[in-house]
Design an enzyme around this catalytic site. Structure first.
Site, PDB file in Angstrom:
ATOM      1  N   PRO A  86      36.649  42.983  46.455  1.00 27.51           N
ATOM      2  CA  PRO A  86      37.351  42.717  47.726  1.00 27.51           C
ATOM      3  C   PRO A  86      36.402  42.259  48.828  1.00 27.51           C
ATOM      4  CG  PRO A  86      37.951  44.879  46.842  1.00 27.51           C
ATOM      5  CD  PRO A  86      36.818  44.379  46.026  1.00 27.51           C
ATOM      6  N   GLU A 113      37.378  51.834  41.549  1.00 31.01           N
ATOM      7  CA  GLU A 113      36.842  51.493  42.874  1.00 31.01           C
ATOM      8  C   GLU A 113      35.700  50.492  42.740  1.00 31.01           C
ATOM      9  OE1 GLU A 113      39.674  53.287  44.315  1.00 31.01           O
ATOM     10  OE2 GLU A 113      38.193  52.815  45.861  1.00 31.01           O
ATOM     11  N   ARG A 155      40.377  23.280  35.947  1.00 31.18           N
ATOM     12  CA  ARG A 155      41.107  22.029  36.210  1.00 31.18           C
ATOM     13  C   ARG A 155      40.170  20.954  36.757  1.00 31.18           C
ATOM     14  NH1 ARG A 155      42.485  21.105  41.450  1.00 31.18           N
ATOM     15  NH2 ARG A 155      44.347  19.879  40.999  1.00 31.18           N
ATOM     16  N   ASP A 170      42.523  16.573  45.918  1.00 36.06           N
ATOM     17  CA  ASP A 170      42.868  17.975  46.191  1.00 36.06           C
ATOM     18  C   ASP A 170      42.751  18.311  47.667  1.00 36.06           C
ATOM     19  OD1 ASP A 170      43.494  18.811  43.712  1.00 36.06           O
ATOM     20  OD2 ASP A 170      41.580  19.777  43.275  1.00 36.06           O
TER      21      ASP A 170
HETATM   22  C1  LIG Z   1      36.261  49.862  47.840  1.00 33.62           C
HETATM   23  O1  LIG Z   1      37.594  49.426  47.872  1.00 33.62           O
HETATM   24  C2  LIG Z   1      38.133  48.975  46.713  1.00 33.62           C
HETATM   25  C3  LIG Z   1      37.336  48.405  45.732  1.00 33.62           C
HETATM   26  C4  LIG Z   1      37.927  47.956  44.542  1.00 33.62           C
HETATM   27  C5  LIG Z   1      39.286  48.085  44.369  1.00 33.62           C
HETATM   28  C6  LIG Z   1      39.956  47.623  43.098  1.00 33.62           C
HETATM   29  N1  LIG Z   1      39.102  46.694  42.363  1.00 33.62           N
HETATM   30  C7  LIG Z   1      38.293  47.058  41.339  1.00 33.62           C
HETATM   31  C8  LIG Z   1      37.616  45.944  40.906  1.00 33.62           C
HETATM   32  C9  LIG Z   1      38.034  44.848  41.685  1.00 33.62           C
HETATM   33  C10 LIG Z   1      37.707  43.492  41.714  1.00 33.62           C
HETATM   34  C11 LIG Z   1      38.270  42.670  42.667  1.00 33.62           C
HETATM   35  C12 LIG Z   1      39.182  43.201  43.588  1.00 33.62           C
HETATM   36  C13 LIG Z   1      39.742  42.317  44.641  1.00 33.62           C
HETATM   37  C14 LIG Z   1      39.342  41.055  44.958  1.00 33.62           C
HETATM   38  C15 LIG Z   1      40.116  40.653  46.053  1.00 33.62           C
HETATM   39  N2  LIG Z   1      40.076  39.451  46.734  1.00 33.62           N
HETATM   40  N3  LIG Z   1      40.937  41.657  46.342  1.00 33.62           N
HETATM   41  N4  LIG Z   1      40.705  42.694  45.484  1.00 33.62           N
HETATM   42  C16 LIG Z   1      39.559  44.526  43.550  1.00 33.62           C
HETATM   43  C17 LIG Z   1      38.968  45.352  42.610  1.00 33.62           C
HETATM   44  C18 LIG Z   1      40.076  48.630  45.342  1.00 33.62           C
HETATM   45  C19 LIG Z   1      39.485  49.075  46.521  1.00 33.62           C
END
Ligand SMILES: COc1ccc(Cn2ccc3ccc(-c4cc(N)[nH]n4)cc32)cc1
Length: 244
Positions: A86, A113, A155, A170
């Site tokens: 994230p 997490e 793509r 694009d």
């Molecule tokens: C520390 O806070 C959190 C950390 C991870 C998570 C869940 N989680 C576990 C691996 C993983 C990989 C990518 C993503 C992701 C990517 C985007 N753009 N949104 N969410 C989410 C992910 C929830 C919360």
């Protein structure tokens, strides 16, 4: 291009067997290999996660399992490693084009997490490692993000889009359409439920059609993505009606 994906949910990647990416795999343009992370977990429960040091909610993915999996998948090779998260750098068309130029990508799909931070630390000493996010929202894991990235990158590879399609125009791509979103599109019939196709598109005048399409793309960009419009050349905006 070779793409390796490591995940505890390999079935998430069944969509990569269909459509454009599926055909590219059949043709050998794309060599996608999906690996079950648990194959490198040796305890009876094949556990891949544990409680976070320092406390806090949820679980964190164990570094040992990831280390064994990545070492086994890459051997002495050096793919570019992408770790969805994230908090990662934004995935953009520009990054998609950059990744499309790589001979080998390795995607590490976290869950819970996330993955113990020492894994990125470890492999950053040997590989180009990018932590990448696909938007400001939180998913439950990296798999959907990898599907997005593999499709956006795939793509762009030569021969993946049929001749009728082209990534050149694009949205967001460098060049004339940079920072512009797509304009409206139409096909037959010329009238549908009393709604007509804009005359210019039926005129056969390619110059006028191109100008109309850019104007429509600009209007839609100003309306839907003002932050992108703000980066456009002011002269371009002046040529078009700023008000919508
Ligand atoms: C520390 O806070 C959190 C950390 C991870 C998570 C869940 N989680 C576990 C691996 C993983 C990989 C990518 C993503 C992701 C990517 C985007 N753009 N949104 N969410 C989410 C992910 C929830 C919360």
């Amino acid at each position: 291009m070779r793409i390796d994906i490591i995940s505890i949910f390999p079935d998430y990647f069944a969509p990569l067997d269909v459509s454009l990416i599926g055909k590219a795999r059949e043709r050998g343009t794309l060599d996608v290999r999906v690996h079950q992370l648990r194959d490198w977990a040796h305890d009876v429960h094949k556990s891949v996660d544990d409680t976070p040091y320092g406390g806090g909610p949820g679980m964190v993915m164990k570094p040992e399992v990831w280390g064994e999996a990545i070492d086994s998948v890459i051997g002495d090779g050096a793919p570019r490693m992408v770790v969805p998260t994230p908090s990662g750098r934004p995935f953009t068309q520009e990054l998609a084009q950059e990744l499309a130029g790589e001979p080998w990508l390795l995607f590490a799909c976290g869950r819970y997490e996330g993955i113990d931070s020492r894994v990125v630390e470890e492999y950053s000493e040997r590989l180009r490692v990018d932590e990448v996010g696909i938007g400001d929202y939180v998913l439950a894991g990296g798999e959907v993000a990898v599907l997005v990235m593999v499709e956006a990158v795939g793509r762009l590879l030569p021969g993946v889009l049929g001749n009728a399609q082209s990534a050149v125009d694009d949205s967001f791509a460098p060049g004339a359409m940079r920072n512009l979103v797509e304009g409206p599109v139409y096909t037959k019939p010329p009238v549908w439920r009393g709604r007509e196709v804009p005359d210019v598109l039926l005129s056969g005048h390619h110059g006028k059609i191109a100008r109309w399409r850019r104007d429509q793309a600009l209007r839609r960009t100003v309306r839907n993505r003002p932050e992108l419009a703000a980066e456009l050349d002011p002269e371009m905006l002046d040529k078009h009606d700023r008000k919508l």
